[in-house]
Design an enzyme around this catalytic site. Sequence first.
Site, mmCIF file in Angstrom:
data_model
loop_
_atom_site.group_PDB
_atom_site.id
_atom_site.type_symbol
_atom_site.label_atom_id
_atom_site.label_comp_id
_atom_site.label_asym_id
_atom_site.label_seq_id
_atom_site.Cartn_x
_atom_site.Cartn_y
_atom_site.Cartn_z
ATOM 1 N N LYS A 9 23.384 -41.637 79.250
ATOM 2 C CA LYS A 9 23.598 -40.197 79.392
ATOM 3 C C LYS A 9 24.987 -39.891 79.951
ATOM 4 O O LYS A 9 25.665 -40.769 80.496
ATOM 5 C CB LYS A 9 22.479 -39.584 80.245
ATOM 6 C CG LYS A 9 21.174 -39.509 79.448
ATOM 7 C CD LYS A 9 20.062 -38.822 80.175
ATOM 8 C CE LYS A 9 18.831 -38.722 79.262
ATOM 9 N NZ LYS A 9 17.633 -38.266 79.982
ATOM 10 N N ARG A 41 13.107 -45.266 80.607
ATOM 11 C CA ARG A 41 13.167 -44.953 79.167
ATOM 12 C C ARG A 41 14.538 -45.396 78.673
ATOM 13 O O ARG A 41 15.552 -44.882 79.138
ATOM 14 C CB ARG A 41 12.957 -43.447 79.016
ATOM 15 C CG ARG A 41 12.936 -42.942 77.599
ATOM 16 C CD ARG A 41 12.741 -41.430 77.589
ATOM 17 N NE ARG A 41 12.810 -40.924 76.240
ATOM 18 C CZ ARG A 41 13.941 -40.620 75.616
ATOM 19 N NH1 ARG A 41 15.096 -40.766 76.228
ATOM 20 N NH2 ARG A 41 13.916 -40.163 74.374
#
Length: 292
Positions: free
Chosen positions: A234, A268
Amino acid sequence: MADAAPSRPLARLRLGDREFELGRRTLVAGILNCTPDSFFDGGLHAGPREAVARYHQMAEEGADWIDLGGESTRPGAEPVPALEEWRRVEPVCAAARRAGHPLPLSIDTTKAEVAERALDAGAAIVNDVSALRFDPRLAALAARYRAGLILMHMRGEPRSMQREPRYGDVVAEVRDELAAALRAAAGRGVDEARVVIDPGIGFGKTVAHNLEILRRLGEFSLLGRPVMVGCSRKSFIGAVCDAPPPERLEGTLAAHVAAALAGAHVVRVHDVAAHRRALALADALLGGPPES
Ligand code: HH2
């Protein structure tokens, strides 16, 4: 001397008739985005053949479950109609069923229409990045199918969530909003023992907010539910490591090891094999396997 060893509370998760104890080992949820536009793997697994191959590859690399999505939620993303979203993920659901569901499948969607079809095809968990705000029908659906339900925190919506997000105490506010989502789920018939919570790294949060959440992740265990975290490649990792998405693996591993030590039960990830190796160390520090 005070015991400075990191610790992680054990937490139970019910899926269907089965009950799992989470926390002895960090679980790895492999990300499978069947989308043309996801920020990292967009287009890589958009075709059915590539998507099914990726499912089997992540299973072989040691994933504990697969998180399947057909709509990008990256900042600025536009919503996709339910039928198109289902068309994208259906081949993987069918392949998982044909293979006898070697791994649990979670369906990453905010739409009841998509979740219902995936649950009919054997998905075990609904991963709702809006924590029931976008489609409250997801709660009754998860309850009816006795599925797991991931409630992830997001401020606003993907289109606009990164426009100047503001919090007083980000951890307290995210935790309170997740507590409210848990109550809303329970009010709609969801057994709390089936719920996983997720602070929603990158969803309506600045770099500083994401770092603060990771530092104080242990405070989410007050909600009494397993904690899932998704940092994979991210933009806050890009900001800290000064790297574009293809070069964010090391930062991702560092963030997820830190998350595990601070109490995450599930991470995740896009890179399953690398995480299995890195998390073996985190788990050893936490006192789990290896046993020898
Ligand atoms: N992050 C993304 C999507 N779904 N679900 C949970 N529970 N937690 C997360 O942190 C999370 C999530 C966004 O990442 P990705 O799927 O890689 O990208 P995109 O939304 O562009 O498909």
